[in-house]
Design an enzyme around this catalytic site. Sequence first.
Site, PDB file in Angstrom:
ATOM      1  N   ALA A 125       0.824  -1.216   0.000  1.00 27.35           N
ATOM      2  CA  ALA A 125       0.000   0.000   0.000  1.00 27.35           C
ATOM      3  C   ALA A 125       0.852   1.258   0.000  1.00 27.35           C
ATOM      4  CB  ALA A 125      -0.928  -0.007   1.215  1.00 27.35           C
ATOM      5  N   LYS A 176       2.728 -17.253   0.612  1.00 28.16           N
ATOM      6  CA  LYS A 176       3.975 -16.471   0.535  1.00 28.16           C
ATOM      7  C   LYS A 176       4.240 -15.758   1.861  1.00 28.16           C
ATOM      8  CE  LYS A 176       1.672 -12.466   0.151  1.00 28.16           C
ATOM      9  NZ  LYS A 176       1.799 -11.211   0.915  1.00 28.16           N
ATOM     10  N   GLU A 266      -0.493 -11.789   8.993  1.00 22.96           N
ATOM     11  CA  GLU A 266      -1.285 -12.902   8.457  1.00 22.96           C
ATOM     12  C   GLU A 266      -0.512 -14.216   8.445  1.00 22.96           C
ATOM     13  OE1 GLU A 266      -4.330 -13.201   7.829  1.00 22.96           O
ATOM     14  OE2 GLU A 266      -5.225 -11.403   6.957  1.00 22.96           O
TER      15      GLU A 266
END
Length: 331
Positions: A125, A176, A266
Amino acid sequence: MVLADNEHEVRLWSHNPSQVNEINLEHKNHKYLPNIELPENIVGYSSLSETMEEIKIVILAVPTKAIREVVGQIKELEPKNPLIIVHVSKGIEPDTLLRISEMIKEELPEAYLDDIVVLSGPSHAEEVSLRHPTTVSVTSENMKAAEEIQDLFINQHFRVYTNPDVIGVEIGGALKNIIALAAGITDGLGYGDNAKAALMTRGLAEIARLGTKMGANPLTFSGLTGIGDLIVTCTSVHSRNWRAGNLLGKGQSLQEVLDNMGMVVEGVRTTKAAYQLANKYEVKMPITEALYDVLFNGIEPKDAVDRLMARVKTHEMEDLAIALGERGFEG
């Protein structure tokens, strides 16, 4: 910001009223994008019901653990028209082992759901907000919906490809983060570029092995949502997963790392899910298993790396042959 640059009306819902006021009054989001001026056609909302009025397309940009809660709130609003849900999250739910698109399907009745589109790829971002060149992929079981979202987002700064492989795109984007955590650990241990290059290469083999077993096209993992996302997440200081792994490698406990980060990592949750998937599909994932031991079994990072290096010798091309064989390729 990409949608706003494309002259769309953008409603941004937040559960934090002070953040909403900051967006509307100052056109800023100091916590996540300091020094960035937000376009005036991004309007913040505290009320989800007001945000959803006459809306056809919803961009779901929340952590994996919040997917069910937020989709449940959308369901309670009983949308008048079926929605296209575009999710940009990257994770797998532990225990159920569902991908995010599958979680959305479980939570939102068909009457409220038109299509689900996944947008994924190497896209920090911080760089997108500066309008640096960024390229991603969109996928859906309905490729017309994917093409509609491609048209919605694409511009001179933000290039969007389509890819019909929903499983591969979601698995690549989720797994990933595991390898990025491990890459951060090796950097934290001071092991240098050789170790990280090996980790990323062998990590991609693990991702492709599991993804192919689950029905993905192995070619997807050589694309933007595979190796592309892997590179950016394992090598950038913008990566939360790399930063978390780096702190683990430097000796902090998992709880200390999560407390210090102040943001969702995450890869921690996804490591548990991937470990469970590896057992379910009987796929060898030694890096994932080693990271699982570090995160959940108290194994020291250095000991985990030593164990990886001491594994029984094998043939590098074996993984590629297995992956291609699963999809019916020969030779």
